[in-house]
Design an enzyme around this catalytic site. Structure first.
Site, mmCIF file in Angstrom:
data_model
loop_
_atom_site.group_PDB
_atom_site.id
_atom_site.type_symbol
_atom_site.label_atom_id
_atom_site.label_comp_id
_atom_site.label_asym_id
_atom_site.label_seq_id
_atom_site.Cartn_x
_atom_site.Cartn_y
_atom_site.Cartn_z
ATOM 1 N N LYS A 22 53.278 37.858 72.166
ATOM 2 C CA LYS A 22 51.839 37.913 73.449
ATOM 3 C C LYS A 22 51.061 38.850 72.667
ATOM 4 C CE LYS A 22 52.556 42.238 75.845
ATOM 5 N NZ LYS A 22 50.878 42.820 75.841
ATOM 6 N N GLY A 95 46.192 45.416 78.995
ATOM 7 C CA GLY A 95 45.049 45.217 78.070
ATOM 8 C C GLY A 95 44.935 44.769 77.188
ATOM 9 N N ARG A 123 43.711 53.562 81.888
ATOM 10 C CA ARG A 123 43.727 52.894 80.505
ATOM 11 C C ARG A 123 41.826 52.977 79.796
ATOM 12 N NH1 ARG A 123 47.785 49.444 78.185
ATOM 13 N NH2 ARG A 123 46.920 49.948 76.147
ATOM 14 N N GLN A 170 42.150 44.909 69.833
ATOM 15 C CA GLN A 170 41.854 45.128 70.972
ATOM 16 C C GLN A 170 40.092 45.235 70.506
ATOM 17 O OE1 GLN A 170 43.907 47.090 74.251
ATOM 18 N NE2 GLN A 170 45.202 46.013 73.495
ATOM 19 N N ASP A 320 52.737 48.783 68.455
ATOM 20 C CA ASP A 320 54.041 48.749 69.598
ATOM 21 C C ASP A 320 55.538 49.222 68.690
ATOM 22 O OD1 ASP A 320 51.617 47.691 70.699
ATOM 23 O OD2 ASP A 320 51.691 46.005 70.213
ATOM 24 N N LYS A 347 48.323 53.935 75.369
ATOM 25 C CA LYS A 347 48.970 52.471 76.227
ATOM 26 C C LYS A 347 49.582 52.007 76.807
ATOM 27 C CE LYS A 347 48.750 51.411 71.169
ATOM 28 N NZ LYS A 347 47.967 49.913 70.887
HETATM 29 C C1 S3P Z 1 47.107 44.040 70.972
HETATM 30 C C2 S3P Z 1 46.450 45.287 70.147
HETATM 31 C C3 S3P Z 1 47.407 46.236 70.063
HETATM 32 C C4 S3P Z 1 49.050 46.451 70.037
HETATM 33 C C5 S3P Z 1 48.402 45.850 72.004
HETATM 34 C C6 S3P Z 1 48.537 44.374 71.376
HETATM 35 C C7 S3P Z 1 46.018 43.232 70.398
HETATM 36 O O1 S3P Z 1 46.576 47.467 70.576
HETATM 37 O O2 S3P Z 1 48.759 47.821 70.973
HETATM 38 O O3 S3P Z 1 50.092 45.732 72.113
HETATM 39 O O4 S3P Z 1 47.053 42.119 70.582
HETATM 40 O O5 S3P Z 1 44.572 43.193 69.858
HETATM 41 P P1 S3P Z 1 45.210 47.969 69.851
HETATM 42 O O6 S3P Z 1 44.700 46.912 70.018
HETATM 43 O O7 S3P Z 1 44.405 49.366 71.622
HETATM 44 O O8 S3P Z 1 45.607 49.160 69.070
#
Ligand code: S3P
Length: 440
Positions: A22, A95, A123, A170, A320, A347
């Site tokens: 993903k 997200g 969120r 993220q 995750d 989350k």
């Molecule tokens: C992700 C970062 C993680 C993860 C999310 C995917 C990403 O979140 O939990 O499912 O693709 O950068 P956080 O950056 O909030 O930890």
């Protein structure tokens, strides 16, 4: 298909390809959309979250199409070339999609409006707005820094040096994506390393990204305004999705199940490391590099698990995976302690609270800590029989359906539609392997 109740089974078997990753799928669409020329993506995850990002990139001016062979093609606009969307960008449950795209548009000189579903609108978004404001973007958000959010992108973006206050790929990625259309060097400092797909993929598309390990943490520097060129992208399988059938095989009797083509990037592999410490019969074979990522096939066999203390520092590499780890812990001898999990509370749902209630409903002793979870396992004797509130969280739904594959009584989840956000074929794969997932 509605798959709300899982019944106890034995003998999960078969070999299955992991669904596309993903995180990498979102980034492939965004970077392809910012590159000049063609980006052909194979193995893209066709989950709802990624499809929402594809729609948003189209609305921002990239050409994004799916071929009859299942490969996706993106013709980008070049860095800085996106155009103002004519409608609100609805990222649904995604997200990663919304936070990264806010970074992308923060340094494009137009206004865009983002929203999402009821879960996404709860969120926190301030974590990306804080650095993006420093780069020159302006935001109007709903109360508490939530969606819907209007972004006025900077016409004259400024490069920043930003120390990310929480371990978050993220936030790092949003700043770096904004840094693409910013003159000069954008620097992000990470005290705890998080998934490095943005760094790796930006390089793959032709940007210059350096990483220096220092006492302060990893210092990641991006040279702004590169010319990104369309590149072929092979998306590896998602370890965060493969985790569900693999743990199901570990906790059910007479099982042996293989998932192929999984990314084993060390910044994503914390669950496998932990399960092996718990005594899991996990075999990682056929290690290779595909699309720039280390991938492997993973086979799980029925295992006698034991509880462990999971080091808090490992959290970013398996953030995750804690819901499904808590399920594995319910079937382990002794106690499993998990700490350093403050981020789990923000989350798709408050995952610590959701696991606490769900495990209690199924007869498992669970201690909820502010930033952690303690599970006392009952190997061979997990009662089950509960109905679990998933709070629109795909990973909570899949975790408890896996629990029900091995508990004495069936386990029901209140809704299963959200599973399609990350693992649209979860029910199909599990059914082929021998699971009994039924409509309530
Ligand atoms: C992700 C970062 C993680 C993860 C999310 C995917 C990403 O979140 O939990 O499912 O693709 O950068 P956080 O950056 O909030 O930890």
């Amino acid at each position: 298909m509605s798959i709300r109740t899982a019944h106890r089974i034995t003998g999960l078997t078969g070999t299955y390809a992991a669904p596309g990753d993903k995180s990498i799928s979102h980034r492939a669409l965004m970077l392809g959309g910012l590159a000049v020329g063609e980006t052909r993506i194979t193995g893209l995850l066709e989950g709802e979250d990624v499809l929402a990002t594809a729609r948003a990139m189209r609305a921002l001016g990239a050409e994004v199409t799916r071929g009859a062979d299942g490969a996706w093609t993106v013709y980008g606009t070049g860095v800085g070339g996106l155009r103002a969307p004519s409608d609100i960008l609805d990222l649904a449950n995604a997200g990663t999609g919304v936070r990264l795209l806010m970074g992308v548009v923060a340094t494009h000189p137009f206004t865009s409006v983002f929203t999402g579903d009821a879960s996404l609108r709860k969120r926190p978004m301030e974590r990306v707005m804080t650095p993006l404001r420093q780069m020159g973007a302006r935001f109007t958000a709903a109360e508490g820094g939530r969606l819907p959010i209007t972004v006025e992108g900077a016409a004259m973006a400024m490069p920043i040096r930003y120390v990310v206050p929480v371990p978050s790929a993220q936030v790092k990625s949003a700043v770096m994506l904004a840094g693409l259309n910013t003159p000069g060097r954008t620097i992000v400092v990470e005290k705890q390393a998080t998934r490095d797909h943005t760094e790796n993929m930006m390089r793959h598309f032709g940007a210059s990204v350096s990483v220096e390990r220092t006492a302060e943490g990893d210092v990641i520097a991006l040279d702004g305004q590169p010319e990104l060129r369309g590149r072929p992208m092979a998306v590896p399988g998602d370890p965060s999705s493969a985790a569900f059938p693999l743990v199901a095989a570990l906790i059910t009797e007479d099982s042996e199940l293989t998932v192929t083509g999984i990314s084993v990037n060390p910044l994503r592999a914390g669950l496998f490391e932990t399960l092996i410490e718990m005594g899991a019969l996990l075999e990682i074979t056929n290690r290779r590099i595909e699309g720039g990522e280390p991938v492997a096939d993973v086979t799980a066999r029925s295992s006698a698990l034991r509880g462990v203390d999971v080091p808090a520092e490992r959290a970013p590499s398996m953030i995750d995976e804690y819901p499904i780890l808590a399920i594995a812990a319910a079937f382990a001898q002794g106690r499993t302690t998990m700490r350093g999990l403050g981020e789990l509370r923000v989350k798709e749902s408050d995952r610590i609270a959701a696991m606490a209630k769900g495990l209690a409903a199924n007869g498992i002793a669970f201690q909820e800590l502010e930033d952690g979870m303690i599970v006392d396992g009952r190997p061979g004797d997990v009662p089950g029989g509960g109905t679990v509130e998933t709070h629109m969280d795909h990973r909570i739904a899949m975790s408890f359906l896996v629990l029900g594959c091995a508990s004495r009584k069936p386990v029901t989840v209140d809704e299963d539609e959200m599973i399609a956000t990350s693992f649209p074929d979860f029910a199909g794969l599990m059914a082929s392997a021998g699971a009994r997932l039924e409509a309530a």
